[in-house]
Design a protein around this motif. Structure first.
Motif, PDB file in Angstrom:
ATOM      1  N   UNK A  90      -7.069  39.002  -2.893  1.00  0.00           N
ATOM      2  CA  UNK A  90      -7.882  38.559  -4.034  1.00  0.00           C
ATOM      3  C   UNK A  90      -7.517  37.143  -4.468  1.00  0.00           C
ATOM      4  N   UNK A  91      -8.403  36.482  -5.194  1.00  0.00           N
ATOM      5  CA  UNK A  91      -8.174  35.091  -5.582  1.00  0.00           C
ATOM      6  C   UNK A  91      -6.939  34.989  -6.475  1.00  0.00           C
ATOM      7  N   UNK A  92      -6.315  33.830  -6.454  1.00  0.00           N
ATOM      8  CA  UNK A  92      -5.072  33.650  -7.217  1.00  0.00           C
ATOM      9  C   UNK A  92      -4.812  32.178  -7.497  1.00  0.00           C
ATOM     10  N   UNK A 138      -3.073  36.773 -10.183  1.00  0.00           N
ATOM     11  CA  UNK A 138      -4.257  37.201  -9.431  1.00  0.00           C
ATOM     12  C   UNK A 138      -5.504  37.054 -10.283  1.00  0.00           C
ATOM     13  N   UNK A 139      -6.625  36.772  -9.611  1.00  0.00           N
ATOM     14  CA  UNK A 139      -7.889  36.647 -10.340  1.00  0.00           C
ATOM     15  C   UNK A 139      -8.036  35.268 -10.934  1.00  0.00           C
ATOM     16  N   UNK A 140      -8.241  34.286 -10.087  1.00  0.00           N
ATOM     17  CA  UNK A 140      -8.468  32.932 -10.604  1.00  0.00           C
ATOM     18  C   UNK A 140      -9.967  32.780 -10.828  1.00  0.00           C
ATOM     19  N   UNK A 192     -12.339  33.526  -8.256  1.00  0.00           N
ATOM     20  CA  UNK A 192     -12.991  34.558  -7.459  1.00  0.00           C
ATOM     21  C   UNK A 192     -12.575  35.928  -7.974  1.00  0.00           C
ATOM     22  N   UNK A 193     -12.848  36.985  -7.163  1.00  0.00           N
ATOM     23  CA  UNK A 193     -12.546  38.350  -7.595  1.00  0.00           C
ATOM     24  C   UNK A 193     -11.070  38.549  -7.987  1.00  0.00           C
ATOM     25  N   UNK A 194     -10.902  39.414  -8.985  1.00  0.00           N
ATOM     26  CA  UNK A 194      -9.538  39.744  -9.424  1.00  0.00           C
ATOM     27  C   UNK A 194      -8.911  40.779  -8.508  1.00  0.00           C
ATOM     28  N   UNK A 218     -16.168  40.714 -10.217  1.00  0.00           N
ATOM     29  CA  UNK A 218     -14.750  40.833 -10.593  1.00  0.00           C
ATOM     30  C   UNK A 218     -13.964  41.591  -9.512  1.00  0.00           C
TER      31      UNK A 218
END
Ligand code: SF4
Lengths: 223, 478
Positions: free
Chosen positions: A197-199, A209-211, A213-215, A156
């Motif tokens: 971070x992933x989105x 944010x946080x799709x 991958x990591x949030x 996460x």
């Protein structure tokens, strides 16, 4: 005729028609042997201090958080502070990177260290970057047992340690570094350039944010 | 997928009367244009990089056979397999063979337009293999049994309350009081469901933004991280890419990356740019055991050496549709096949034939915005004109429309006159558009406006605004 021959045949008929084949081959071999550098943005050029500063700025602009520490010895404490601030369990996943292993983790008695690839049940992963790129606030991560790629995507929270001396002004400098490390035309199995971070913006174009991958992406710049 | 491009006009009428769609399309205008401009303006080298990107692709296309050879060699050297496919059917067959060898029951998929082009999901489904889309937008439209309406924002035609209804319908185990009203909670639900799928799948399928001849790498550029999980966790990774995705070297990738994300989403760099080279290596604790690349032609070799060759430079950024008034008005599905907007209007007739896709190049106001934002400097309006001329020669257009176009063509060949007339006409037209700024008729283009409204232009033409902006820039730079 195989599909390959059919496609190549069509290409040669259109492209090679009349052209001097030897010259074409030479042009291609030359470019592959000596990749032209192209246009490199001014933005990332300048002193080392400028590069590190820009790197931090750009990373924060894409919603990464950044801590700067003076030496590698400070990293474990910084990680544990991060966990506490985010109310995370005292447990991190990491690979076998010697730079990470050499850090004084044992001083933090309560911190659990799990080594090896992520199994999808880790809250926090720690990686050491191969390099940073100032122009976009990007970190470059190489696959392998030192920094398994799953650690970059499954936890996460992803904490990435990057040495200030490895922060380059631009992507091309990092690509040259790769050629030196792996030999010309050589590559690691997976090379991840990570910028924030992933989105996702897939629902009504609202960025969240946080799709998958990591949030959260936390960068620790050493030096 | 069923091709509905021949009924573009009816599709467009339908789209204009679809209130949900019209609401959702507002997000295209609001979500992309400013972001792109800000990102482009913030990089002084942006326009020079566009030139460089164009030149790289032109060079590559002129030596495509040789770069493909070099690329193939590199993939093989790194332990991967290269398969060649002339048609969509060949590519599907190769995918199925690989899946069968793995006894695969589930495949996960990263977002890929090429797998839409070859209609892979339906095919796998018929063969008893579950194909799971993992990109949030793709996942949503898969639940809805739809196709992407935009090449980078596949579910841009859907509003969040529709997504909630779809999730409730399919994830029927969710308690009624579970909050699914916001994008955040919807994303969390999709993330939870898809996590399990990455681990379950035997095969992961992705497209590629680039294939690098120097290293034999495939490159994906994403924001969500789903593409990476798709290619990292299953035993087998299959990359499907059309042959023009080749670029010579890593440095060339770098040049094009600088214009790709900025043009697409207004980011300086997408969150994840990943280069994959071969399968898992000795000592690697993760990564796929097999790495396959399917190189697909499906009509590309026939475009090479024609007036449509420049289209092969396209990097699928979506900027042309984000800036297209026709796309803004009717959305992506009206175009009736995989690729919408200006790039679709040029590509579709090339790939599925002028008899099916030949209407699409008429879906243009020739405002020129697409070309002015295209990072690869593809002359989209010129190529739409080529298609129109071909269609015109074949007599596929009704006579009135042909007549209108002839007059229009006479103007278009005299740019000064054209500019003069449009600069006179546009303030007039803005009046016609009235408060709603929409036309329901446009002189000379009755064939187009009879069944639909067009957004009324601002009172200055795009070209005027563009020139002002450019000269402003130059002044600022001086
Ligand atoms: S035609 Fe140009 S603007 Fe449109 S998707 Fe392709 S590269 Fe982007």
């Amino acid at each position: 005729m195989s599909a390959r021959d059919a496609i190549m045949g069509k290409l040669r008929k259109t492209l090679g028609a009349g052209a001097d084949d030897a010259t074409r081959r030479e042009t291609v071999a030359k470019r592959l042997a000596k990749p032209p550098k192209g246009i490199v943005p001014e933005r990332g050029q300048g002193s080392d201090a400028h590069k590190v500063k820009l790197f931090c700025q750009m990373a924060e602009a894409v919603a990464a958080s950044v801590t700067r520490v003076r030496s590698p010895e400070r990293v474990p404490k910084t990680v544990s502070d991060y966990l506490r601030a985010k109310n995370l369990p005292a447990s991190v996943r990491m690979g076998a990177d010697r730079r990470l292993k050499a850090m004084p983790w044992d001083k933090l008695k309560s911190l659990e260290l799990k080594y090896g690839p992520s199994d999808g049940f880790d809250e926090v992963g720690v990686s050491h970057a191969f390099a940073g790129i100032a122009e976009t606030g990007t970190v470059a991560l190489l696959s392998g047992k030192d920094n398994p790629s799953t650690v970059n995507f499954l936890p996460e929270h992803h904490i990435v340690v990057v040495d200030a001396k490895d922060i380059a002004g631009d992507l091309e400098t990092v690509l040259s570094g790769l050629r030196r490390k792996f030999g010309k035309g050589g590559m690691p199995r997976t090379l991840n350039f990570v910028t924030g971070p992933s989105r996702s913006g897939d629902i009504e174009q609202k960025i969240i944010l946080g799709a998958h991958g990591p949030r959260a992406l936390h960068l620790i710049v050493v030096g | 997928m069923e091709v509905t491009s021949p009924t573009f006009k009816q599709n467009a009428v339908h789209a204009l009367h679809d209130a949900q769609l019209q609401k959702a399309l507002g997000n295209v205008r609001a979500g992309f244009i400013d972001k792109r401009r800000k990102a482009a303006d913030a990089l002084p080298e942006f326009d020079a990089l566009r030139d460089a990107a164009r030149d790289i692709k032109d060079h590559t296309l002129a030596h495509l056979d040789l770069y493909l050879e070099a690329y193939e060699q590199k993939v093989t050297d790194s332990g991967g397999h290269v398969h060649w496919a002339e048609t969509a059917e060949d590519a599907r067959r190769i995918v199925l063979d690989i899946c069968r060898m793995q006894n695969a029951r589930t495949v996960t998929k990263g977002k890929s337009m090429i797998t839409e082009e070859i209609a892979l999901n339906d095919f796998l489904q018929l063969a008893g293999i579950k194909a799971v889309e993992t990109d949030l937008g793709e996942y949503i439209i898969q639940l809805r049994n739809e196709h992407p309406s935009h090449i980078i924002a596949p579910a841009v035609h859907v509003n969040k309350d529709q997504v909630e209804a779809d999730f409730r319908r399919v994830h029927d185990y969710l308690p009624d009081d579970r909050d699914l009203t916001e994008p955040e909670t919807l994303l969390d639900e999709a993330r939870r469901v898809l996590r399990a799928q990455y681990f379950e799948a035997e095969v992961g399928i992705t497209g590629a933004n680039f294939l690098v001849a120097e290293t034999g790498s495939s490159v994906i550029v994403t924001n969500e991280g789903n593409g990476d999980l798709t290619q990292l966790l299953p035993r087998v990774h299959i990359v499907i890419a059309s042959i023009e995705k080749i670029v010579p070297t890593l440095n060339d990738v770098s040049q094009i990356l600088r214009v790709l994300a900025r043009s697409a989403t207004g980011q300086d760099m997408s969150v994840y740019t990943t280069l994959s080279t071969g399968p898992r290596r000795k000592g690697d604790p993760d990564g796929p055991e097999q790495y396959h690349v399917i190189l697909l032609d499906n009509g590309r070799t026939s475009m090479l050496g024609t007036e449509f060759q420049d289209m092969l430079r396209c990097i699928r950024c979506g900027a042309c549709m984000n800036h297209c008034p026709v796309y803004h008005a009717v959305g992506g599905h009206a175009y009736g096949w995989v690729y919408p907007g200006p790039m679709g209007a040029v590509l579709t007739p090339s790939l599925i034939g002028v008899d099916k896709g030949g209407h699409l190049p008429n879906a243009s106001t020739f405002c020129g915005r697409c070309e002015s934002v295209c990072p690869m400097r593809i002359p989209l309006p010129k190529m739409m004109r080529h298609w129109r001329e071909r269609e015109f020669e074949r007599g596929l257009n009704p006579a009135t429309q042909r007549y209108g176009l002839k007059i229009w063509a006479a103007f278009a060949k005299r740019p000064r006159l054209y500019n003069f007339v449009t600069s006179m006409a546009i303030p007039l037209l803005a009046l016609f558009g009235g408060r709603k700024k929409r036309f329901s008729f446009l002189p000379l283009a009755g064939g187009w406006t009879r069944h639909r409204d067009l957004p009324a232009p601002e009172s200055r033409t795009f070209m005027q605004q563009w020139r002002e902006r450019e000269s402003g820039k130059q002044r600022a730079a001086a």
